[in-house]
Design an enzyme around this catalytic site. Structure first.
Site, PDB file in Angstrom:
ATOM      1  N   GLY A  23      26.657  49.853  40.654  1.00  0.00           N
ATOM      2  CA  GLY A  23      26.871  48.720  41.554  1.00  0.00           C
ATOM      3  C   GLY A  23      28.338  48.325  41.647  1.00  0.00           C
ATOM      4  O   GLY A  23      28.854  48.022  42.729  1.00  0.00           O
ATOM      5  N   ASP A  24      29.026  48.337  40.509  1.00  0.00           N
ATOM      6  CA  ASP A  24      30.460  48.031  40.501  1.00  0.00           C
ATOM      7  C   ASP A  24      31.233  49.077  41.300  1.00  0.00           C
ATOM      8  O   ASP A  24      32.174  48.762  42.023  1.00  0.00           O
ATOM      9  CB  ASP A  24      30.986  48.000  39.064  1.00  0.00           C
ATOM     10  CG  ASP A  24      30.123  47.157  38.146  1.00  0.00           C
ATOM     11  OD1 ASP A  24      29.649  46.099  38.602  1.00  0.00           O
ATOM     12  OD2 ASP A  24      29.912  47.567  36.992  1.00  0.00           O
TER      13      ASP A  24
END
Length: 301
Positions: free
Chosen positions: A250-251
């Site tokens: 996600g990052d």
């Protein structure tokens, strides 16, 4: 300038063992120490994609020094606040038949340290980007996100928020440039289950109605949805591949979006690059590299 904030970064100690037995001596077959924390991950992937950034937050002790060294080795500029009491946490991830995690606490951060961080953020201005992500440790004020948003209000800073539930909902009135929940987190905010991209779209639009300029919802193997401030809606399935390690995916997608937007100025292209970068990290033991992202972009078209 791009800056990232990680309130409680970590050293991630990753160990594999053939069989984890409680109450017995276990021996590893593989060990690795990596810098950890959502904002730190964003900075590392941005560097891998060719874009510099500065990592901010709080570090302490010998583990904090090692975190800074590892970040520097990855090409990240570090400007952490150094805390006297405690140490940067070590998160132990033991991978056997199942994965077991033991996460540390982190240093004791005071109001003076918070003010020092806010003072560093004062250097940001028109055209700069700030990524604030992750949970707020118990030693910090629960309104840290709002304090940062209020402090930078009106300065033309594009603020990206990647946080769960109330942390994200409370900053919407400040008009963040981008928010990035996943479909499970988005569903939790509204008390619904969101399984398909079509399910996600109306709830992503509700976040826009409540103040977010752009909304990117990641959906792991289902791909994602992007609702732009222009009113445009983009959706796409995920790239094809085998998931090896979902930590940091996600990052990575946040970093991919920012890189894509800087390089092309196109929301659609930035969205596709976000999905490709998130997948590239998920398909690898380490965080995404430029060649891996380019290969997946070619696959996605």
């Amino acid at each position: 300038m791009i800056a990232t904030v990680t309130f409680n970064p970590s050293l991630d100690y990753i160990a594999r063992t053939d069989d984890l037995r409680l109450g017995a001596v276990n021996r590893t077959t593989f060990e690795q120490v990596l810098p950890g924390g959502k904002g730190v991950n964003v900075s590392i992937v941005l560097g891998n994609l060719g874009h510099g950034s500065t990592a901010l937050g709080f570090v302490a002790g010998f583990t904090g020094a090692e975190l800074c060294r590892l970040c520097a080795d990855a090409g990240v500029t570090c400007d952490f606040i150094h805390v006297d009491e405690g140490m940067t946490r070590i998160n132990v991830k033991v991978k056997a038949h199942e994965e077991t995690e033991l996460n540390g606490q982190g240093p004791r951060v005071t109001e003076a340290h918070v003010e020092a961080l806010l003072a560093k953020l004062d250097a940001l201005g028109e055209g700069d980007t700030l990524v604030v992500s992750g949970s707020v440790p118990s030693c910090l004020p629960s309104d840290m996100y709002e304090r940062i948003m209020a402090r930078l209000s009106g300065r033309g800073v594009r603020i990206v928020v990647d946080a769960e539930r109330d942390l994200l909902l409370r900053v919407l009135p400040y008009g963040p440039f981008l928010v990035k929940p996943n479909n499970i987190e988005l569903g939790d905010m509204f008390g619904v289950t969101l399984e398909t991209r079509d399910d996600v779209i109306p709830y992503a639009q509700r976040l826009r109605e409540r103040g977010a300029a752009n909304v990117f919802v990641s959906m792991a193997g289902e791909g994602g949805v992007f609702v732009a401030k222009t009113g445009e809606v983009f959706q796409s399935p995920a790239a094809r591949g085998t998931v090896v390690n979902s930590v940091g995916a996600g990052d990575s997608s946040v970093a991919g979006f920012l890189a894509g937007l800087m390089e092309t100025g196109s929301y659609e292209r930035a969205f596709k690059m976000a999905l490709a970068t998130g997948s590239a990290s998920a398909f690898s033991e380490l965080l995404a590299t430029r060649p891996e992202v380019e290969a997946l972009l070619a696959q996605m078209g």
